[in-house]
Structure formats: C-alpha cells, structure tokens
Design an enzyme around this catalytic site. Structure first.
Site, PDB file in Angstrom:
ATOM      1  N   ILE A  14       0.833  -1.209   0.000  1.00 48.75           N
ATOM      2  CA  ILE A  14       0.000   0.000   0.000  1.00 48.75           C
ATOM      3  C   ILE A  14       0.866   1.256   0.000  1.00 48.75           C
ATOM      4  O   ILE A  14       0.535   2.261  -0.634  1.00 48.75           O
ATOM      5  CB  ILE A  14      -0.991  -0.001   1.187  1.00 48.75           C
ATOM      6  CG1 ILE A  14      -2.071   1.078   1.005  1.00 48.75           C
ATOM      7  CG2 ILE A  14      -0.279   0.195   2.509  1.00 48.75           C
ATOM      8  CD1 ILE A  14      -3.013   0.805  -0.137  1.00 48.75           C
ATOM      9  N   SER A  36      11.710   0.672   7.601  1.00 47.50           N
ATOM     10  CA  SER A  36      11.238  -0.710   7.638  1.00 47.50           C
ATOM     11  C   SER A  36      12.393  -1.619   8.024  1.00 47.50           C
ATOM     12  O   SER A  36      13.503  -1.449   7.510  1.00 47.50           O
ATOM     13  CB  SER A  36      10.684  -1.144   6.276  1.00 47.50           C
ATOM     14  OG  SER A  36      10.361  -2.531   6.295  1.00 47.50           O
ATOM     15  N   LYS A  91      -5.556   3.286   7.453  1.00 43.37           N
ATOM     16  CA  LYS A  91      -6.704   2.622   8.080  1.00 43.37           C
ATOM     17  C   LYS A  91      -6.403   1.151   8.367  1.00 43.37           C
ATOM     18  O   LYS A  91      -5.614   0.529   7.635  1.00 43.37           O
ATOM     19  CB  LYS A  91      -7.945   2.775   7.199  1.00 43.37           C
ATOM     20  CG  LYS A  91      -7.874   2.073   5.836  1.00 43.37           C
ATOM     21  CD  LYS A  91      -8.333   0.632   5.901  1.00 43.37           C
ATOM     22  CE  LYS A  91      -8.148  -0.109   4.617  1.00 43.37           C
ATOM     23  NZ  LYS A  91      -8.460  -1.545   4.716  1.00 43.37           N
ATOM     24  N   ASP A 169     -11.006  -5.849   7.206  1.00 41.91           N
ATOM     25  CA  ASP A 169      -9.983  -4.938   6.684  1.00 41.91           C
ATOM     26  C   ASP A 169     -10.491  -4.238   5.422  1.00 41.91           C
ATOM     27  O   ASP A 169     -10.430  -3.008   5.333  1.00 41.91           O
ATOM     28  CB  ASP A 169      -8.674  -5.679   6.425  1.00 41.91           C
ATOM     29  CG  ASP A 169      -7.598  -4.757   5.893  1.00 41.91           C
ATOM     30  OD1 ASP A 169      -6.986  -4.037   6.687  1.00 41.91           O
ATOM     31  OD2 ASP A 169      -7.387  -4.747   4.665  1.00 41.91           O
TER      32      ASP A 169
END
Length: 308
Positions: A14, A36, A91, A169
């Site tokens: 994403i 990351s 989200k 989700d």
C-alpha cells in the site's frame, strides 16, 4: 512556504502503490525517509531500519505516515507524537478504540495534527453521493463487499491475527463510506462472523444495522469471492435508488451515471496538508466503532481451514 518533510514508516504494497505516488505528486510534501526492518526502501531516499533510528539519527521529519499493521501502531505513533511530529494513520487507525483515543489526546496536548485516514471517503463518487442523500429519506441500504483474499492480500499473516480484522480490513472501507454519506447515524443489531478453524479473524460476515430513523442496513462481507469482485453500496430512497460501485469510484443516480478520476490518496494527502497548516486533527472512529461492535455482539461460526 517550505514543504512538509514526511517519512513513511512501513514500506509494504500500500505504501509503494499509493502513499509514495501521492506524496511525490503533492508539492506540499517532501519525502525525506522511509523506515522498515524488512524492506530495502526506495532508490534515492534515505532508509532506516526502525523509527527509533529515524528519531535519533534523522533526517528530520515534520510528519510521518504510519503504514504498519494496526497491532504495532500505537507504540510507534506515541513515540512520534512525543516529538511533536504530525501523524497520518493508515486505516484502520489502531487495533483498539482506546488506543486511538489516547493518541488523539496526546496529539492535542503536544499540538500535533493527527489524521485517521479513510481513503475510500475520497473516492470520486462519495462526495456527490453524500450531497444527493442529504435531502432524501433513506428506506433501505445494502452493502455488498465481496473479494478474493488471495488476490488482494496474499501472504499477509498479520491480517488473520487478533487486531488484523480479517474480512473487516476491506469491509471497514465500506463502513467508512456509509458513515460518511448516510444522513443519520446507524448501529448494529446483529451479526454473524464466519471464522476459518485455523484463523483468529473472520473470512466472512453477515451484519444487520439500523439507522436512527428505522431504515434497515444489511452488510454482506466475504473474502471467498471467485470471478467478478463486488464493492457496492445501494441506497433505496424516496427519490429512487443510488448505487456506489467499484469501492465508491462510480456513482449511479436515477438521473444517470458519474465516474470520476481515482484521486483517493491524492485527496488524503491534500487534506493532511490542510490539517497541518491549520493546526487541526481529524480522528473519526465511527467505522472502527461499528467493527468493534460486530466483534462484541457477533455470533461466531466456524468454517473450513483457510490456506494461502
């Protein structure tokens, strides 16, 4: 005015597909770093293995987009807010409602902007649908969100764990639209959650809501869809039926069909920049509350094991 220096924490699909292009396409922002422990980052952009390393070593960031799974988001968000850094929460905004409330209070205390980002609300058909429904009597609503999890979430083990939401989700995207376009609040009456026997989160759900005016709202969620995928909301009113399809991108009204440009994440980052410049936050937890209610009151059914 200098651009807002922003870092992305959590470089997954994403982030690469949506966040990076939206940030690079908005002159209000400058992408200064990625974080990351597993990904190598982006060519030409400083990359660090942890948020602690970013905060200790730099480069300096005014804002952070948190794109990690929700189960680990609170601690990261709280550490960033302690430095006065503005936060964009992918989200769902957190694994629990209580932690999102705590983050909102912390952001208010330090004067940072906190944005709980619901990308589907920025789909092309959503704003005109909201405007059209504002003057209509709602009679019935059907939400049909059916997709193939193997196509859209391959190998994402976290999504099946507690807090990962399972089929909610994607389903929370539908609720983020419904809570935004329907003129009256609605609440859960009953729910059935279908869980694979080897997973902690549901693969399907059937939910009955009712709005404050008595209109029934039915939601059908399923991650086992083969063939055409469905992301549709149908609203029956006293003036005819409204249909939002393709996740809100296409709006069908009795007068005709409208299809606009896909600007969901561009819209999100435009709004985030406005919040930061105006010293405001936007933390709407209504979609997450409805999901929490489904887990609180839903009846569980066990189905066959699921394997990627």
């Amino acid at each position: 005015m200098d651009p807002i220096r922003i870092a992305i924490v959590g470089i997954g699909k994403i982030a690469r597909d949506q966040h990076v292009p939206a940030i690079r396409g908005n002159g209000a922002f400058s992408l200064v770093a990625t974080v990351s422990p597993l990904d190598a980052g982006l060519e030409g952009v400083p990359h660090l293995a942890s948020l602690d390393a970013l905060l200790a070593e730099g480069p300096a960031a005014d804002a952070i987009a948190l794109c990690t799974p929700p189960q680990v988001r609170y601690e990261l968000a709280s550490r960033a807010l302690a430095r006065g850094i503005h936060l964009f929460l992918e989200k769902p905004p957190g694994a629990t409602l209580a932690e999102v409330a705590a983050l909102e209070a912390q952001a208010d205390k330090v004067g940072a902007s906190l944005f709980a980002a619901w990308h589907s609300r920025f789909a092309a058909g959503v704003a005109p649908a909201r405007a059209w429904l504002a003057e209509r009597r709602i009679e019935k609503v059907s939400i049909i969100w059916r997709e193939d999890v193997r196509v859209w979430h391959p190998g994402q083990a976290w999504i099946w764990e507690p807090g990962g939401l399972g089929v909610f989700d994607p389903g929370i995207n539908a609720l983020s639209i419904a809570t935004h376009i329907l003129p009256r609040p609605f609440f859960l009456r009953q729910a059935t959650l279908v869980l694979p026997k080897n997973r902690a989160a549901p693969i399907a759900a059937d939910i009955a809501f009712r709005d404050a005016g008595g209109a029934d709202i039915h939601m059908d969620l399923d991650w086992r869809q083969n063939g055409p995928q469905s992301w549709d909301i149908l609203v029956e009113t006293d003036a005819g039926t409204l249909k939002l399809s393709q996740g809100g991108a296409v709006l069908q009204l009795p007068s005709g069909t409208e299809q606009g440009e896909d600007i969901e994440y561009a819209g999100l980052y435009g709004h985030f920049a406005t919040l930061i410049r105006g010293g405001r936050s936007d933390v709407d937890t209504a979609p997450l509350r409805l999901v929490a209610d489904a887990f609180l009151r839903g009846r569980r059914e066990i189905t066959d094991a699921f394997h990627d």
